[in-house]
Write an enzyme that holds these catalytic residues in place. Structure first.
Site, PDB file in Angstrom:
ATOM      1  N   THR A 192       7.772 -10.946  10.524  1.00 36.57           N
ATOM      2  CA  THR A 192       7.044 -10.003  11.339  1.00 36.57           C
ATOM      3  C   THR A 192       5.666 -10.410  11.101  1.00 36.57           C
ATOM      4  O   THR A 192       5.063 -10.302  10.022  1.00 36.57           O
ATOM      5  CB  THR A 192       7.312  -8.619  10.523  1.00 36.57           C
ATOM      6  OG1 THR A 192       8.949  -8.504  10.515  1.00 36.57           O
ATOM      7  CG2 THR A 192       6.856  -7.349  10.931  1.00 36.57           C
TER       8      THR A 192
ATOM      9  N   LYS B 165       8.842  -4.108  17.423  1.00 32.19           N
ATOM     10  CA  LYS B 165       9.077  -4.207  16.174  1.00 32.19           C
ATOM     11  C   LYS B 165       8.054  -3.052  15.527  1.00 32.19           C
ATOM     12  O   LYS B 165       8.639  -2.310  14.794  1.00 32.19           O
ATOM     13  CB  LYS B 165       8.877  -5.453  15.393  1.00 32.19           C
ATOM     14  CG  LYS B 165       8.890  -5.381  13.867  1.00 32.19           C
ATOM     15  CD  LYS B 165      10.078  -5.453  13.435  1.00 32.19           C
ATOM     16  CE  LYS B 165      10.308  -5.518  11.843  1.00 32.19           C
ATOM     17  NZ  LYS B 165      11.446  -5.135  11.085  1.00 32.19           N
TER      18      LYS B 165
ATOM     19  N   LYS C  52       3.265  -2.689   5.146  1.00 32.00           N
ATOM     20  CA  LYS C  52       2.702  -3.957   5.847  1.00 32.00           C
ATOM     21  C   LYS C  52       3.078  -3.694   7.465  1.00 32.00           C
ATOM     22  O   LYS C  52       2.063  -3.954   8.326  1.00 32.00           O
ATOM     23  CB  LYS C  52       3.527  -5.250   5.532  1.00 32.00           C
ATOM     24  CG  LYS C  52       3.551  -6.340   6.508  1.00 32.00           C
ATOM     25  CD  LYS C  52       4.481  -7.613   6.057  1.00 32.00           C
ATOM     26  CE  LYS C  52       4.230  -8.596   7.343  1.00 32.00           C
ATOM     27  NZ  LYS C  52       5.270  -9.607   7.287  1.00 32.00           N
TER      28      LYS C  52
HETATM   29  P1  NAD Z   1      10.035 -13.475   1.150  1.00 34.14           P
HETATM   30  O1  NAD Z   1       8.683 -13.418   0.525  1.00 34.14           O
HETATM   31  O2  NAD Z   1      11.245 -13.208   0.376  1.00 34.14           O
HETATM   32  O3  NAD Z   1       9.900 -15.107   1.742  1.00 34.14           O
HETATM   33  C1  NAD Z   1       9.078 -15.709   2.487  1.00 34.14           C
HETATM   34  C2  NAD Z   1       9.182 -17.078   2.241  1.00 34.14           C
HETATM   35  O4  NAD Z   1       8.232 -17.898   2.653  1.00 34.14           O
HETATM   36  C3  NAD Z   1       8.940 -17.399   0.571  1.00 34.14           C
HETATM   37  O5  NAD Z   1      10.203 -18.022   0.068  1.00 34.14           O
HETATM   38  C4  NAD Z   1       7.743 -18.346   0.203  1.00 34.14           C
HETATM   39  O6  NAD Z   1       7.857 -19.524  -0.608  1.00 34.14           O
HETATM   40  C5  NAD Z   1       7.768 -18.985   1.800  1.00 34.14           C
HETATM   41  N1  NAD Z   1       6.491 -19.532   2.124  1.00 34.14           N
HETATM   42  C6  NAD Z   1       5.164 -18.944   2.190  1.00 34.14           C
HETATM   43  N2  NAD Z   1       4.353 -19.668   2.778  1.00 34.14           N
HETATM   44  C7  NAD Z   1       5.034 -20.781   3.068  1.00 34.14           C
HETATM   45  C8  NAD Z   1       4.490 -22.047   3.822  1.00 34.14           C
HETATM   46  N3  NAD Z   1       3.230 -22.314   3.816  1.00 34.14           N
HETATM   47  N4  NAD Z   1       5.630 -23.101   4.016  1.00 34.14           N
HETATM   48  C9  NAD Z   1       6.889 -22.771   3.803  1.00 34.14           C
HETATM   49  N5  NAD Z   1       7.244 -21.760   2.910  1.00 34.14           N
HETATM   50  C10 NAD Z   1       6.503 -20.732   2.758  1.00 34.14           C
HETATM   51  O7  NAD Z   1      10.023 -12.509   2.405  1.00 34.14           O
HETATM   52  P2  NAD Z   1      11.078 -11.885   3.063  1.00 34.14           P
HETATM   53  O8  NAD Z   1      11.655 -10.886   2.660  1.00 34.14           O
HETATM   54  O9  NAD Z   1      12.160 -13.217   3.259  1.00 34.14           O
HETATM   55  O10 NAD Z   1      10.609 -11.478   4.475  1.00 34.14           O
HETATM   56  C11 NAD Z   1      10.262 -12.814   5.371  1.00 34.14           C
HETATM   57  C12 NAD Z   1       9.585 -12.176   6.891  1.00 34.14           C
HETATM   58  O11 NAD Z   1      10.703 -10.949   7.223  1.00 34.14           O
HETATM   59  C13 NAD Z   1       8.254 -11.057   6.602  1.00 34.14           C
HETATM   60  O12 NAD Z   1       7.485 -11.447   7.623  1.00 34.14           O
HETATM   61  C14 NAD Z   1       9.103 -10.005   6.509  1.00 34.14           C
HETATM   62  O13 NAD Z   1       7.970  -8.885   6.924  1.00 34.14           O
HETATM   63  C15 NAD Z   1      10.055  -9.791   7.667  1.00 34.14           C
HETATM   64  N6  NAD Z   1      11.177  -8.791   7.295  1.00 34.14           N
HETATM   65  C16 NAD Z   1      11.833  -8.660   5.905  1.00 34.14           C
HETATM   66  C17 NAD Z   1      12.786  -7.759   5.705  1.00 34.14           C
HETATM   67  C18 NAD Z   1      13.195  -7.499   4.385  1.00 34.14           C
HETATM   68  O14 NAD Z   1      13.868  -6.452   4.058  1.00 34.14           O
HETATM   69  N7  NAD Z   1      12.935  -8.297   3.489  1.00 34.14           N
HETATM   70  C19 NAD Z   1      13.129  -7.190   6.757  1.00 34.14           C
HETATM   71  C20 NAD Z   1      12.567  -7.296   8.236  1.00 34.14           C
HETATM   72  C21 NAD Z   1      11.732  -8.097   8.051  1.00 34.14           C
END
Ligand code: NAD
Length: 291
Positions: free
Chosen positions: A87, A162, A237
């Site tokens: 997102t 979204k 966010k």
């Molecule tokens: P998270 O923080 O658990 O995972 C993100 C991952 O990206 C981490 O493991 C981090 O180490 C990795 N990362 C960061 N920079 C990086 C890079 N340069 N190279 C490689 N890896 C890198 O977050 P999440 O909950 O998995 O969310 C991911 C996305 O999904 C976000 O944009 C969030 O808004 C969206 N989202 C999350 C949810 C939810 O319920 N968690 C629901 C819908 C959408």
């Protein structure tokens, strides 16, 4: 398919695992989080992307997406697809798609709803932006990671859908919580309040499916001490992204702006960080009109 998966956190990890379990050849990279079972580990983002038919990113924000895209687009094979499921702001989504297309790649932005539970169960909803050709190429992957995918339009349309959806969600959750807290003060039984509103014109997903009052309605994070679920800081966010977009396009969104301000206060100053976004109800319970 040969798939590169970059960003294996709470969402990306189980999504990558589901693709691997369905028989795809998945190579993953994350700065911190280890690869889930079945996903081969690459040493860096470029190594995960090289030679892949589709590269999926699931990253925290638009700035990180842009930097990862700048790294991997030059090494991706012509005709392969850059599929971003994070997102992020609409501008970043469009900028990355433009760069990918200039490099001879297909590009799809497809943020998800359904949370961590949906990512594990393979029941996410994808809202996608991009060309018909790009959407058709990744549609079989949506079927594995999710149960529904809507092609919303051109690049950026997925992120647009979204943030509009989540702006409605933030506003209706606050409205539902303040109404429950007011009903308490009016001496109205919460179950009666639910019975009426959930079948009346005040009904919404926030009331009917994700009721913020413990012990009322279907099971929800309220029944689990407001553990997320969907954390308040993630709602903040998304409300920030919707306000950023509203400013860029001169859209009047007073309710969205107020919802963002209330979640900011809740997360930053009122202990809301780490709680589910429906924990707005105990917040309102404790308050009067001036405090
Ligand atoms: P998270 O923080 O658990 O995972 C993100 C991952 O990206 C981490 O493991 C981090 O180490 C990795 N990362 C960061 N920079 C990086 C890079 N340069 N190279 C490689 N890896 C890198 O977050 P999440 O909950 O998995 O969310 C991911 C996305 O999904 C976000 O944009 C969030 O808004 C969206 N989202 C999350 C949810 C939810 O319920 N968690 C629901 C819908 C959408």
């Amino acid at each position: 398919m040969k798939i590169g998966f970059i960003g294996l956190g709470n969402m990306g990890g189980p999504m990558a695992a589901n693709l691997s379990a369905a028989g795809h050849d998945v190579t993953g990279f994350d700065l911190v989080t280890p690869c889930p079972e079945g996903v081969a580990k690459a040493d860096n983002a470029q190594a995960a992307a090289q030679g892949a038919d589709v590269v999926i990113t699931m990253l925290p924000n638009g700035a990180i997406l842009r930097s990862v895209a700048a790294e991997i687009i030059p090494v991706m094979a012509k005709g392969s697809c850059f599929l971003d499921c994070s997102t992020v702001d609409v501008e970043s989504a469009r900028a990355v798609a433009d760069q990918a297309q200039v490099a001879g790649l297909l590009a799809v932005d497809a943020p998800v709803s359904g949370g961590i539970g949906g990512a594990s169960a393979g029941t996410l909803t994808f809202m996608a932006g991009g060309t018909d050709e790009g959407f058709a190429m990744v549609a079989p992957l949506f079927n594995i990671m999710g149960q529904k995918a809507v092609h919303c339009g051109e690049s950026g349309a997925g992120q647009s859908a979204k943030i509009c959806n989540n702006m409605i969600l933030g506003v209706t959750m606050i409205a539902t919580c303040e109404a429950f807290a007011m009903a308490d003060k009016l001496g109205l039984d919460r179950q009666k309040m639910f019975d009426v509103v959930s079948t009346s014109s005040g009904s919404s997903w926030s009331m009917n499916t994700y009721c913020p009052a413990p012990g009322i309605g279907p099971q929800s994070p309220a029944d689990n001490g407001y553990n997320p679920g969907f954390a308040a800081e993630l709602m903040l966010k998304d409300l920030g992204l919707s306000q950023q977009a509203a400013e860029n396009i001169d859209a009047d969104t007073p309710m969205g702006a107020l919802a963002k301000a209330l979640y900011a206060e809740f997360v930053e100053n009122e202990g809301g960080r780490g709680q589910d976004f429906s924990a707005m109800l105990p917040r309102f319970e404790k308050r009067g009109r001036t405090s």
